[in-house]
Design a protein around this motif. Sequence first.
Motif, PDB file in Angstrom:
ATOM      1  N   SER A 105       0.835  -1.214   0.000  1.00 42.91           N
ATOM      2  CA  SER A 105       0.000   0.000   0.000  1.00 42.91           C
ATOM      3  C   SER A 105       0.862   1.253   0.000  1.00 42.91           C
ATOM      4  N   ASP A 142      -5.628  -0.405  -5.004  1.00 47.65           N
ATOM      5  CA  ASP A 142      -5.081  -1.025  -3.793  1.00 47.65           C
ATOM      6  C   ASP A 142      -6.103  -1.988  -3.188  1.00 47.65           C
ATOM      7  N   GLU A 143      -5.899  -3.253  -3.418  1.00 47.91           N
ATOM      8  CA  GLU A 143      -6.804  -4.302  -2.937  1.00 47.91           C
ATOM      9  C   GLU A 143      -8.262  -3.966  -3.212  1.00 47.91           C
TER      10      GLU A 143
END
Length: 241
Positions: A42, A162-163
Amino acid sequence: MIKVENLYKNYGKDIEVLKDINFTFEEGKTYAIIGSSGGGKSTFIRCLNMLESPSKGNIYFKDLNITSKNTDLNKVREKMGMVFQNFNLFEHMNVQNNITYALKKVKNMDKNQALEKATSLLQMVGLSHRALAYPHQLSGGEKQRVAIARALAMEPEVLLCDEPTSALDPEMTAEVLKVLKKLSDTGLTMIIVTHEMNFAKEVADYILYMDQGQIAECSAPEQFFANAKSESAQNFIKNML
Ligand SMILES: Nc1ncnc2c1ncn2[C@@H]1O[C@H](COP(=O)(O)OP(=O)(O)O)[C@@H](O)[C@H]1O
Ligand SMILES: [Mg+2]
């Protein structure tokens, strides 16, 4: 397209999260960033559009040094769309307005043009029928597809995710991944932090395996999943599959 040079990120004196990362992302490719939690994924992806400022090093976006103080980051971020794990929609705006807001405010588009654009983006993510709904009326998968449509409205040259599916159940995950795959097929440059190994295998041109603040491995998916170089990557794959 994005060149990362000697990138370091520390929190305070003791916590070194990114350690001398050097990497070049090529235009038109899809990159999946994978690795154990806490490895710096991240932090790294947030540094790429300067949502985190690096402690040291340079990041170039198409030859523009975006780590330089003189760079207009708002301009840069228009070209680097971002999709977050928790969607980050404007809760008080309906779906359509979530998408048209920046078009009107930032791109100075007139109302009808912005609406037309929102309509075609909503169609692309399969949500034409939800244009007037508010975020709290949507499922997680729908929210994430709106967030993707909103990011695409600015016509970014790269999409950072991000995810994007970590907050979603399997069915919703599948519908979001389908949209991301479609985008990847259009040739958009994409950088996606993900725990979805099958998706990474199928969609990514390159797998970046991050471990302890470094890109420990970068290889094509077939090679990575069949033949990871480090023991750490091999263990990671074993645990994930
Ligand atoms: N604001 C912060 N202050 C201190 N430590 C942080 C901060 N943000 C992240 N970290 C630490 O940096 C490391 C990497 O975090 P992160 O980039 O979120 O990893 P990942 O996304 O791979 O799980 C973790 O050990 C985390 O605790
Ligand atoms: Mg993370």
